[in-house]
Design a protein around this motif. Structure first.
Motif, PDB file in Angstrom:
ATOM      1  N   THR A 334     -35.807 -14.626  -9.839  1.00 38.08           N
ATOM      2  CA  THR A 334     -36.663 -13.673  -9.121  1.00 38.08           C
ATOM      3  C   THR A 334     -38.126 -13.867  -9.494  1.00 38.08           C
ATOM      4  OG1 THR A 334     -34.879 -12.041  -8.999  1.00 38.08           O
ATOM      5  CG2 THR A 334     -37.129 -11.235  -8.703  1.00 38.08           C
ATOM      6  N   ALA A 335     -38.401 -13.983 -10.776  1.00 36.72           N
ATOM      7  CA  ALA A 335     -39.779 -14.178 -11.227  1.00 36.72           C
ATOM      8  C   ALA A 335     -40.334 -15.514 -10.741  1.00 36.72           C
ATOM      9  CB  ALA A 335     -39.844 -14.104 -12.753  1.00 36.72           C
ATOM     10  N   ILE A 336     -39.502 -16.566 -10.793  1.00 35.44           N
ATOM     11  CA  ILE A 336     -39.939 -17.886 -10.331  1.00 35.44           C
ATOM     12  C   ILE A 336     -40.334 -17.817  -8.860  1.00 35.44           C
ATOM     13  CG2 ILE A 336     -39.226 -20.267  -9.871  1.00 35.44           C
ATOM     14  CD1 ILE A 336     -37.377 -20.110 -12.275  1.00 35.44           C
ATOM     15  N   ALA A 337     -39.480 -17.185  -8.045  1.00 36.65           N
ATOM     16  CA  ALA A 337     -39.735 -17.108  -6.602  1.00 36.65           C
ATOM     17  C   ALA A 337     -40.991 -16.298  -6.297  1.00 36.65           C
ATOM     18  CB  ALA A 337     -38.525 -16.493  -5.899  1.00 36.65           C
ATOM     19  N   SER A 338     -41.177 -15.187  -6.973  1.00 30.07           N
ATOM     20  CA  SER A 338     -42.337 -14.325  -6.704  1.00 30.07           C
ATOM     21  C   SER A 338     -43.646 -14.996  -7.107  1.00 30.07           C
ATOM     22  CB  SER A 338     -42.185 -12.998  -7.441  1.00 30.07           C
ATOM     23  OG  SER A 338     -41.076 -12.272  -6.945  1.00 30.07           O
ATOM     24  N   VAL A 339     -43.678 -15.565  -8.295  1.00 30.61           N
ATOM     25  CA  VAL A 339     -44.893 -16.249  -8.748  1.00 30.61           C
ATOM     26  C   VAL A 339     -45.193 -17.437  -7.842  1.00 30.61           C
ATOM     27  CG1 VAL A 339     -45.941 -17.572 -10.624  1.00 30.61           C
ATOM     28  CG2 VAL A 339     -44.615 -15.513 -11.143  1.00 30.61           C
ATOM     29  N   GLY A 340     -44.163 -18.195  -7.501  1.00 30.32           N
ATOM     30  CA  GLY A 340     -44.347 -19.343  -6.624  1.00 30.32           C
ATOM     31  C   GLY A 340     -44.877 -18.948  -5.256  1.00 30.32           C
ATOM     32  N   SER A 341     -44.396 -17.828  -4.717  1.00 29.18           N
ATOM     33  CA  SER A 341     -44.843 -17.367  -3.406  1.00 29.18           C
ATOM     34  C   SER A 341     -46.328 -17.026  -3.424  1.00 29.18           C
ATOM     35  CB  SER A 341     -44.037 -16.136  -2.979  1.00 29.18           C
ATOM     36  OG  SER A 341     -42.662 -16.442  -2.865  1.00 29.18           O
ATOM     37  N   VAL A 343     -48.660 -18.066  -5.560  1.00 31.36           N
ATOM     38  CA  VAL A 343     -49.456 -19.275  -5.789  1.00 31.36           C
ATOM     39  C   VAL A 343     -49.548 -20.103  -4.509  1.00 31.36           C
ATOM     40  CG1 VAL A 343     -49.549 -21.465  -7.046  1.00 31.36           C
ATOM     41  CG2 VAL A 343     -48.970 -19.361  -8.264  1.00 31.36           C
ATOM     42  N   ALA A 344     -48.433 -20.207  -3.780  1.00 30.33           N
ATOM     43  CA  ALA A 344     -48.421 -20.980  -2.530  1.00 30.33           C
ATOM     44  C   ALA A 344     -49.384 -20.387  -1.508  1.00 30.33           C
ATOM     45  CB  ALA A 344     -47.009 -21.027  -1.960  1.00 30.33           C
ATOM     46  N   LEU A 345     -49.406 -19.067  -1.393  1.00 31.25           N
ATOM     47  CA  LEU A 345     -50.314 -18.424  -0.443  1.00 31.25           C
ATOM     48  C   LEU A 345     -51.776 -18.683  -0.809  1.00 31.25           C
ATOM     49  CD1 LEU A 345     -48.415 -15.043   0.026  1.00 31.25           C
ATOM     50  CD2 LEU A 345     -48.801 -16.772   1.797  1.00 31.25           C
ATOM     51  N   VAL A 346     -52.090 -18.637  -2.092  1.00 30.13           N
ATOM     52  CA  VAL A 346     -53.464 -18.916  -2.529  1.00 30.13           C
ATOM     53  C   VAL A 346     -53.854 -20.348  -2.175  1.00 30.13           C
ATOM     54  CG1 VAL A 346     -54.979 -19.170  -4.532  1.00 30.13           C
ATOM     55  CG2 VAL A 346     -53.434 -17.209  -4.391  1.00 30.13           C
ATOM     56  N   ALA A 378     -53.797 -11.685   4.603  1.00 32.40           N
ATOM     57  CA  ALA A 378     -53.151 -10.374   4.768  1.00 32.40           C
ATOM     58  C   ALA A 378     -51.811 -10.323   4.039  1.00 32.40           C
ATOM     59  CB  ALA A 378     -52.955 -10.080   6.255  1.00 32.40           C
ATOM     60  N   VAL A 379     -51.000 -11.364   4.212  1.00 36.55           N
ATOM     61  CA  VAL A 379     -49.691 -11.401   3.546  1.00 36.55           C
ATOM     62  C   VAL A 379     -49.865 -11.439   2.034  1.00 36.55           C
ATOM     63  CG1 VAL A 379     -47.601 -12.783   3.193  1.00 36.55           C
ATOM     64  CG2 VAL A 379     -48.509 -12.466   5.502  1.00 36.55           C
ATOM     65  N   LEU A 380     -50.841 -12.212   1.558  1.00 35.45           N
ATOM     66  CA  LEU A 380     -51.081 -12.309   0.114  1.00 35.45           C
ATOM     67  C   LEU A 380     -51.472 -10.952  -0.467  1.00 35.45           C
ATOM     68  CD1 LEU A 380     -51.492 -13.943  -2.484  1.00 35.45           C
ATOM     69  CD2 LEU A 380     -53.815 -14.456  -1.701  1.00 35.45           C
ATOM     70  N   ILE A 381     -52.362 -10.236   0.194  1.00 33.88           N
ATOM     71  CA  ILE A 381     -52.812  -8.934  -0.300  1.00 33.88           C
ATOM     72  C   ILE A 381     -51.650  -7.952  -0.367  1.00 33.88           C
ATOM     73  CG2 ILE A 381     -54.237  -6.923   0.234  1.00 33.88           C
ATOM     74  CD1 ILE A 381     -56.290  -8.934   1.429  1.00 33.88           C
ATOM     75  N   VAL A 382     -50.874  -7.873   0.701  1.00 28.71           N
ATOM     76  CA  VAL A 382     -49.737  -6.949   0.729  1.00 28.71           C
ATOM     77  C   VAL A 382     -48.712  -7.317  -0.339  1.00 28.71           C
ATOM     78  CG1 VAL A 382     -47.796  -6.106   2.104  1.00 28.71           C
ATOM     79  CG2 VAL A 382     -50.048  -6.381   3.165  1.00 28.71           C
ATOM     80  N   PHE A 383     -48.441  -8.612  -0.487  1.00 27.70           N
ATOM     81  CA  PHE A 383     -47.455  -9.069  -1.468  1.00 27.70           C
ATOM     82  C   PHE A 383     -47.898  -8.734  -2.888  1.00 27.70           C
ATOM     83  CE2 PHE A 383     -45.487 -12.644  -3.971  1.00 27.70           C
ATOM     84  CZ  PHE A 383     -44.174 -12.192  -3.856  1.00 27.70           C
ATOM     85  N   VAL A 384     -49.176  -8.914  -3.179  1.00 27.83           N
ATOM     86  CA  VAL A 384     -49.695  -8.615  -4.521  1.00 27.83           C
ATOM     87  C   VAL A 384     -49.613  -7.113  -4.799  1.00 27.83           C
ATOM     88  CG1 VAL A 384     -51.793  -8.548  -5.919  1.00 27.83           C
ATOM     89  CG2 VAL A 384     -51.177 -10.633  -4.688  1.00 27.83           C
ATOM     90  N   VAL A 385     -49.984  -6.294  -3.815  1.00 28.80           N
ATOM     91  CA  VAL A 385     -49.912  -4.838  -3.984  1.00 28.80           C
ATOM     92  C   VAL A 385     -48.467  -4.393  -4.193  1.00 28.80           C
ATOM     93  CG1 VAL A 385     -50.252  -2.614  -2.826  1.00 28.80           C
ATOM     94  CG2 VAL A 385     -52.021  -4.387  -2.678  1.00 28.80           C
ATOM     95  N   ALA A 397     -47.688 -12.380 -14.526  1.00 26.57           N
ATOM     96  CA  ALA A 397     -47.396 -13.815 -14.511  1.00 26.57           C
ATOM     97  C   ALA A 397     -48.176 -14.524 -13.394  1.00 26.57           C
ATOM     98  CB  ALA A 397     -45.907 -14.040 -14.332  1.00 26.57           C
ATOM     99  N   MET A 398     -48.281 -13.877 -12.221  1.00 23.59           N
ATOM    100  CA  MET A 398     -49.058 -14.455 -11.111  1.00 23.59           C
ATOM    101  C   MET A 398     -50.511 -14.669 -11.528  1.00 23.59           C
ATOM    102  SD  MET A 398     -47.811 -12.140  -7.883  1.00 23.59           S
ATOM    103  CE  MET A 398     -46.114 -12.085  -7.308  1.00 23.59           C
ATOM    104  N   VAL A 399     -51.097 -13.606 -12.084  1.00 20.19           N
ATOM    105  CA  VAL A 399     -52.494 -13.692 -12.525  1.00 20.19           C
ATOM    106  C   VAL A 399     -52.625 -14.740 -13.628  1.00 20.19           C
ATOM    107  CG1 VAL A 399     -54.400 -12.434 -13.596  1.00 20.19           C
ATOM    108  CG2 VAL A 399     -52.966 -11.304 -11.878  1.00 20.19           C
ATOM    109  N   GLY A 400     -51.616 -14.796 -14.485  1.00 14.19           N
ATOM    110  CA  GLY A 400     -51.633 -15.752 -15.585  1.00 14.19           C
ATOM    111  C   GLY A 400     -51.689 -17.194 -15.116  1.00 14.19           C
ATOM    112  N   VAL A 401     -50.958 -17.506 -14.042  1.00 13.03           N
ATOM    113  CA  VAL A 401     -50.966 -18.869 -13.517  1.00 13.03           C
ATOM    114  C   VAL A 401     -52.352 -19.227 -12.984  1.00 13.03           C
ATOM    115  CG1 VAL A 401     -50.056 -20.377 -11.704  1.00 13.03           C
ATOM    116  CG2 VAL A 401     -48.508 -18.907 -12.986  1.00 13.03           C
ATOM    117  N   VAL A 402     -52.985 -18.280 -12.277  1.00 10.50           N
ATOM    118  CA  VAL A 402     -54.335 -18.527 -11.749  1.00 10.50           C
ATOM    119  C   VAL A 402     -55.329 -18.704 -12.903  1.00 10.50           C
ATOM    120  CG1 VAL A 402     -56.218 -17.597 -10.363  1.00 10.50           C
ATOM    121  CG2 VAL A 402     -53.849 -17.251  -9.631  1.00 10.50           C
ATOM    122  N   VAL A 403     -55.226 -17.845 -13.907  1.00 11.78           N
ATOM    123  CA  VAL A 403     -56.117 -17.951 -15.072  1.00 11.78           C
ATOM    124  C   VAL A 403     -55.914 -19.290 -15.778  1.00 11.78           C
ATOM    125  CG1 VAL A 403     -56.617 -17.014 -17.369  1.00 11.78           C
ATOM    126  CG2 VAL A 403     -56.293 -15.467 -15.422  1.00 11.78           C
TER     127      VAL A 403
END
Length: 420
Positions: A334-341, A343-346, A378-385, A397-403
């Motif tokens: 679950t965490a792998i899929a969410s973080v990957g999603s 990052v892919a949108l960015v 739009a999808v990225l913003i909604v998904f992050v919220v 973890a998402m923010v961590g990958v970007v950092v």
């Protein structure tokens, strides 16, 4: 002998299907309920818009570096292209790890009664085997990929037909759909399931007449995969309840075949899932090899990544395989899929902006690029919220990958400045 249009398209199909319906049905079901077919439909539209941008860039700048080349052309050797390139690299590793985990679960369910220990052993084995195949560079690898995809598509076509015969419309009723925020958030996962189309961009240097061949391969792979995703989602969620799909998340497709085809159906779908996921692992490592060479050659990554290792080809491939093994064995699906999603949108948001900047050189029309940027944002913003509300640890973890991508860029620049 170069790669054919069919070979490039099947490379994309194998990567997409292996990382899509075999892996993410349970995750998408938890987010969208039985409306997953709509998630795949809208995610497919988003993938087509992004595919248009990538195809135009690939036709103008054919390279084994794929999207890395496009980022460098669009933004030069600055911070944006460097950070986005690191994110692209991380995304490739995340996808490979996710699909490898799915392979392990399917194999364990079929041969070892779902043993977690054996799932990890099989996960590790498929990563090592795919790495060895790519390093060897066997001439027959394209034919093998094509055969796997043909078999996979044939079996999935049978699956669609038999599940549609037994479909229960009530299971797909709108009353079982979740909120609009859940629906839009699930599009992020659906788009992630289509991410494999980007692998086609790395075939530019191997295609004959890439200006024509690469876009055709891109559209062919998406044109086959997106309708297939929608039909399979309808079949699965029209056969099983949402809780059943979620409970059998890693092997939901095989479980959905059992009511219509019995044990033989479960076995058949499991074997096909193992073929599909192994093909996807192979395709993603193929893309990782191309991107690491391009990134090292452009000085975006340290030169050591593009150098030869004593064992295992380039050092970058060896490093990548080690990281994939760690993610696959230590992080939950679950965490792998969410973080990957996320990052892919960015990455694709940045790539679409690059395509817009280069439209005069590529001949791309402005409106698909603008719409692609707007929908992706739009999808990225909604998904992050949504993730912040439901899984704050995953958001960290998402923010961590970007950092981490930013830190790697800054670190490379500091090292380069101290050793001119």
């Amino acid at each position: 002998m170069g790669m054919t249009i069919r070979g490039a398209a099947f490379l994309g199909i194998g990567s997409m299907v292996g990382a899509g319906v075999f892996v993410l049905l349970g995750e998408a079901g938890a987010m969208a309920g039985s409306a997953v077919w709509l998630s795949f439909l809208f995610g497919g539209v988003l993938a087509l818009l992004q595919g248009y941008a990538v195809a135009k860039l690939g036709a103008r700048y054919p390279s084994s570096g794929g999207m890395v080349t496009y980022l460098l052309k669009g933004f030069g050797r600055g911070h944006i292209s460097s950070v986005a390139s690191w994110l692209l690299y991380f995304a490739a590793l995340i996808v490979t790890a996710m699909v490898s985990v799915s392979f392990g679960h399917y194999g364990s369910a079929l041969f070892f009664d779902g043993s977690t220990g054996w799932a990890k052993v099989l996960t590790t084995a498929v990563i090592v085997a795919a790495a060895a195949a790519n390093i060897a560079g066997a001439k027959s690898i394209e034919r093998l990929r094509t055969l796997i995809v043909v078999v996979m598509l044939a079996v999935l076509a049978v699956f669609v037909m038999v599940t549609f015969i037994d479909i229960e419309p009530g299971l797909l009723a709108p009353s079982s759909y979740l909120s609009a925020m859940h629906m839009v958030s699930s599009v992020a996962l659906a788009f992630f399931a289509c991410l494999g189309f980007v692998v086609v961009s790395f075939t530019g240097a191997e295609l004959r007449d890439p200006a024509k061949s690469l876009p055709r391969a891109m559209y062919l792979s998406l044109g086959i995969t997106i309708p297939l995703y929608v039909l399979i989602a309808l079949g699965v969620f029209g056969t099983l309840t949402v809780p059943q799909v979620i409970d059998n998340g890693e092997t939901a497709l095989a479980v959905a075949a059992e009511p219509s085809l019995g044990t033989a159906g479960f076995v058949m779908m499991t074997l096909v899932a193992m073929l599909g996921t192994s093909s996807s692992v192979n395709a993603n490592l193929f893309a990782a090899m191309g991107s690491t060479m391009e990134l090292a050659g452009s000085s975006t990554f340290p030169k050591v990544i593009g150098s030869r290792a004593r064992v295992g080809g380039m050092r970058g491939v060896v490093i990548s395989v080690v990281i994939v093994l760690l993610i696959a064995n230590l992080v939950g699906l679950t965490a792998i899929a969410s973080v990957g999603s996320a990052v892919a949108l960015v990455i694709f948001l940045v790539t679409s902006i690059a395509a817009f900047r280069l439209r005069s050189q590529t001949g791309a029309r402005a409106w698909p690029l603008v719409v692609g940027v707007q929908l992706t944002a739009a999808v990225l913003i909604v998904f992050v919220v949504h993730t912040a509300q439901t899984a704050p640890a995953t958001l960290v973890a998402m923010v961590g990958v970007v950092v981490l991508a930013v830190v790697m860029d800054l670190l490379r620049r500091v090292i380069r400045a101290s050793h001119p």
